[in-house]
Design a protein around this motif. Structure first.
Motif, PDB file in Angstrom:
ATOM      1  N   VAL A 116       2.220  50.610  11.854  1.00 56.92           N
ATOM      2  CA  VAL A 116       3.159  50.736  12.970  1.00 56.92           C
ATOM      3  C   VAL A 116       4.237  49.674  12.797  1.00 56.92           C
ATOM      4  N   VAL A 117       5.487  50.068  12.944  1.00 56.85           N
ATOM      5  CA  VAL A 117       6.588  49.107  12.920  1.00 56.85           C
ATOM      6  C   VAL A 117       7.312  49.190  14.257  1.00 56.85           C
ATOM      7  N   SER A 118       7.755  48.044  14.756  1.00 56.84           N
ATOM      8  CA  SER A 118       8.373  47.995  16.079  1.00 56.84           C
ATOM      9  C   SER A 118       9.441  46.913  16.114  1.00 56.84           C
ATOM     10  N   ASP A 119      10.390  47.076  17.027  1.00 52.76           N
ATOM     11  CA  ASP A 119      11.327  46.006  17.311  1.00 52.76           C
ATOM     12  C   ASP A 119      10.637  44.965  18.193  1.00 52.76           C
ATOM     13  N   TYR A 120      11.340  43.882  18.521  1.00 48.60           N
ATOM     14  CA  TYR A 120      10.788  42.860  19.409  1.00 48.60           C
ATOM     15  C   TYR A 120      11.894  42.426  20.356  1.00 48.60           C
ATOM     16  N   LEU A 121      11.633  42.594  21.657  1.00 46.16           N
ATOM     17  CA  LEU A 121      12.591  42.208  22.693  1.00 46.16           C
ATOM     18  C   LEU A 121      11.910  41.260  23.654  1.00 46.16           C
ATOM     19  N   GLU A 122      12.512  40.100  23.860  1.00 52.51           N
ATOM     20  CA  GLU A 122      11.943  39.126  24.792  1.00 52.51           C
ATOM     21  C   GLU A 122      11.907  39.710  26.199  1.00 52.51           C
ATOM     22  N   SER A 123      10.798  39.463  26.887  1.00 49.83           N
ATOM     23  CA  SER A 123      10.640  39.980  28.239  1.00 49.83           C
ATOM     24  C   SER A 123       9.778  39.035  29.057  1.00 49.83           C
ATOM     25  N   PRO A 124      10.112  38.840  30.346  1.00 51.21           N
ATOM     26  CA  PRO A 124       9.317  37.950  31.194  1.00 51.21           C
ATOM     27  C   PRO A 124       8.182  38.667  31.918  1.00 51.21           C
ATOM     28  N   ILE A 125       8.012  39.983  31.672  1.00 47.91           N
ATOM     29  CA  ILE A 125       7.000  40.709  32.441  1.00 47.91           C
ATOM     30  C   ILE A 125       5.731  40.911  31.629  1.00 47.91           C
ATOM     31  N   ASN A 126       4.645  40.365  32.093  1.00 42.72           N
ATOM     32  CA  ASN A 126       3.309  40.585  31.548  1.00 42.72           C
ATOM     33  C   ASN A 126       3.110  40.078  30.122  1.00 42.72           C
ATOM     34  N   SER A 127       4.170  39.819  29.427  1.00 46.69           N
ATOM     35  CA  SER A 127       4.041  39.379  28.036  1.00 46.69           C
ATOM     36  C   SER A 127       5.318  38.674  27.639  1.00 46.69           C
ATOM     37  N   ASN A 128       5.279  38.037  26.481  1.00 46.30           N
ATOM     38  CA  ASN A 128       6.471  37.363  25.991  1.00 46.30           C
ATOM     39  C   ASN A 128       7.469  38.322  25.364  1.00 46.30           C
ATOM     40  N   GLY A 129       7.001  39.474  24.949  1.00 42.92           N
ATOM     41  CA  GLY A 129       7.907  40.399  24.297  1.00 42.92           C
ATOM     42  C   GLY A 129       7.364  41.814  24.295  1.00 42.92           C
ATOM     43  N   VAL A 130       8.255  42.765  24.053  1.00 44.96           N
ATOM     44  CA  VAL A 130       7.864  44.170  24.003  1.00 44.96           C
ATOM     45  C   VAL A 130       8.513  44.841  22.805  1.00 44.96           C
ATOM     46  N   GLY A 131       7.856  45.880  22.316  1.00 40.49           N
ATOM     47  CA  GLY A 131       8.432  46.753  21.307  1.00 40.49           C
ATOM     48  C   GLY A 131       8.769  48.072  21.968  1.00 40.49           C
ATOM     49  N   LEU A 132      10.061  48.375  22.085  1.00 38.26           N
ATOM     50  CA  LEU A 132      10.487  49.566  22.816  1.00 38.26           C
ATOM     51  C   LEU A 132      10.582  50.799  21.929  1.00 38.26           C
ATOM     52  N   GLU A 133      10.702  50.583  20.618  1.00 33.91           N
ATOM     53  CA  GLU A 133      10.837  51.732  19.728  1.00 33.91           C
ATOM     54  C   GLU A 133      10.380  51.362  18.329  1.00 33.91           C
ATOM     55  N   GLY A 134      10.022  52.364  17.584  1.00 35.39           N
ATOM     56  CA  GLY A 134       9.541  52.168  16.234  1.00 35.39           C
ATOM     57  C   GLY A 134       8.921  53.445  15.714  1.00 35.39           C
ATOM     58  N   PHE A 135       8.023  53.338  14.741  1.00 39.29           N
ATOM     59  CA  PHE A 135       7.342  54.532  14.256  1.00 39.29           C
ATOM     60  C   PHE A 135       5.971  54.161  13.693  1.00 39.29           C
ATOM     61  N   ARG A 136       5.157  55.199  13.496  1.00 38.81           N
ATOM     62  CA  ARG A 136       3.793  55.056  13.012  1.00 38.81           C
ATOM     63  C   ARG A 136       3.595  55.947  11.784  1.00 38.81           C
ATOM     64  N   LEU A 137       2.863  55.430  10.798  1.00 38.31           N
ATOM     65  CA  LEU A 137       2.495  56.200   9.615  1.00 38.31           C
ATOM     66  C   LEU A 137       0.973  56.296   9.545  1.00 38.31           C
ATOM     67  N   THR A 138       0.469  57.526   9.489  1.00 41.63           N
ATOM     68  CA  THR A 138      -0.969  57.750   9.367  1.00 41.63           C
ATOM     69  C   THR A 138      -1.199  58.951   8.441  1.00 41.63           C
ATOM     70  N   GLY A 139      -2.464  59.163   8.071  1.00 46.65           N
ATOM     71  CA  GLY A 139      -2.836  60.368   7.324  1.00 46.65           C
ATOM     72  C   GLY A 139      -2.026  60.588   6.065  1.00 46.65           C
ATOM     73  N   GLU A 140      -1.582  61.846   5.865  1.00 46.28           N
ATOM     74  CA  GLU A 140      -0.841  62.216   4.671  1.00 46.28           C
ATOM     75  C   GLU A 140       0.483  61.465   4.566  1.00 46.28           C
ATOM     76  N   ASP A 141       1.151  61.228   5.705  1.00 44.80           N
ATOM     77  CA  ASP A 141       2.424  60.506   5.667  1.00 44.80           C
ATOM     78  C   ASP A 141       2.228  59.090   5.143  1.00 44.80           C
ATOM     79  N   LEU A 142       1.166  58.435   5.585  1.00 46.95           N
ATOM     80  CA  LEU A 142       0.876  57.091   5.090  1.00 46.95           C
ATOM     81  C   LEU A 142       0.544  57.130   3.602  1.00 46.95           C
ATOM     82  N   ARG A 143      -0.295  58.080   3.200  1.00 46.54           N
ATOM     83  CA  ARG A 143      -0.684  58.181   1.793  1.00 46.54           C
ATOM     84  C   ARG A 143       0.520  58.443   0.908  1.00 46.54           C
ATOM     85  N   HIS A 144       1.388  59.341   1.323  1.00 45.17           N
ATOM     86  CA  HIS A 144       2.576  59.656   0.528  1.00 45.17           C
ATOM     87  C   HIS A 144       3.553  58.478   0.467  1.00 45.17           C
TER      88      HIS A 144
END
Length: 369
Positions: free
Chosen positions: A88-116
């Motif tokens: 999983v890859v994500s951006d990092y945006l500083e945030s004061p709510i519940n955590s120091n930062g959030v990832g609002l967008e990105g993508f995930r590689l699993t299965g055949e996509d990861l293997r390829h």
């Protein structure tokens, strides 16, 4: 009534989303700690590494510079054998709510996509990142940074959630997902704004350890994004010192790190030439950086191969124009000859090149007849 209800629902969603973004954009408190760049590991109760996290950002110039400077986090889960089972890859945006930062967008590689995405093959197996974004209802990732070389992760999935500790003894490099994410954030941001935007595909173009490549650890990506009949290549070393895009006969340098001039002193000092045009264009770029850096002051300067010929001893030479886009046109800054024997002839402006073409023996024999 149905149309009014749909409009009302949409309006409420947009208002809630706007409030969410507004909250995120509020300046982080003084105690917020940015993640330290490096390689982090998550271990189970027996001490076995079950996941890794790469926190990267690079300073430099070029079209990808803004995205490359921002923090990018890549997480990958491992099985008992140490093989990667998802990324999983994500951006990092500083945030004061519940955590120091959030990832609002990105993508995930699993299965055949990861293997390829890990296969270097002449058949170029394609892979398709599965993107997520809060813009179209995706769940954001939460990052907590306590400040003790540790990052805690939530909302990323059972295999990736947990606590990661910095391992300063291991090299942190730019992962392939991080490279793709940086590229897409520069050229394809709509893929994170609109869920149904055409996505295209990626494939690894050739073996990453080909001896021609300077450091032996490089990404050569075959890209079709957005999907059309044409395609192009994206080439970089694993630390993104230089990122080059090759479309047809043009070679553009999308990102160059600030320490690139120091890096080339050790990387290219034993280079003896290549049969691959893209490698010779990278070699030409470092040559100009050493000998005529003023030609590369504008990061939009690019190379165009205008001719190729074979001379004595089977030496292949590429004829290259050094160009810069200007006033809806192109200005020629210089030209160069680059041989597969690593010999370069460089001329600034319109000064003519000393081109000595030698016809092959077969052609000479035909002319005698």
């Amino acid at each position: 009534m149905k149309h009014l209800r749909n409009r009302s629902t949409l309006a409420m969603f947009l208002l809630a989303f706007a409030m969410f973004l507004l909250t995120l954009l509020v300046s982080a408190p003084a105690w917020a700690v940015l993640p330290e760049q490096g390689l982090y590991e998550k271990r189970n109760e027996t001490g076995l590494v079950t996941a890794r996290m790469y926190v990267t950002a690079r300073n430099g110039k070029g079209e990808m510079a803004v995205s490359a400077k921002e923090l990018c986090l890549t997480l990958e889960a491992l099985n008992a054998n140490g093989s990667v089972t998802e990324q999983v890859v994500s951006d990092y945006l500083e945030s004061p709510i519940n955590s120091n930062g959030v990832g609002l967008e990105g993508f995930r590689l699993t299965g055949e996509d990861l293997r390829h995405s890990q296969i270097y093959s002449e058949s170029f197996p394609r892979f398709y990142p599965k993107r997520f974004s809060v813009m179209w209802g995706g769940q954001h990732i939460e990052f907590n940074v306590p400040g003790d070389h540790r990052i805690n992760v939530r909302n990323c999935g059972e295999n990736l959630d947990g606590s990661y500790v910095l391992n300063a003894g291991k090299e942190c490099f730019i992962t392939l997902p991080a490279l793709i994410f940086t590229y897409e954030k520069t050229y394809c941001p709509k893929q994170y704004d609109y869920k149904h935007e055409p996505k295209g595909y990626y494939a690894l173009e050739r073996e990453g350890k080909v001896s021609d490549y300077h450091a032996g650890r490089d990404y050569v990506l075959h890209i079709n994004n957005p999907p059309r009949e044409d395609h192009w290549n994206l080439i970089t070393d694993h630390q993104m010192h230089i990122v080059m895009e090759n479309r047809y006969n043009d070679y553009r340098f999308l990102f160059v790190r600030d320490n690139y001039p120091e890096w080339i002193e050790s990387v290219w000092n034993s280079f003896a030439g290549s049969e691959l045009a893209d490698i010779n264009m990278l070699y030409l770029h470092q040559y100009i950086t050493r000998n005529a850096p003023e030609l590369l002051e504008n990061p939009a300067v690019f190379f165009r191969v205008t001719d190729t010929y074979k001379g004595k001893a089977d030496i292949v030479t590429w004829v290259v124009d050094i160009l810069q886009k200007e006033n809806n046109g192109e200005t020629k800054l210089g030209s160069a000859l680059v041989g597969n024997n690593a010999v370069i002839q460089l001329r600034k402006g319109d000064e003519p090149l000393n081109v000595k073409k030698t016809k092959e023996k077969k052609e000479k024999a035909k002319n005698k007849k």
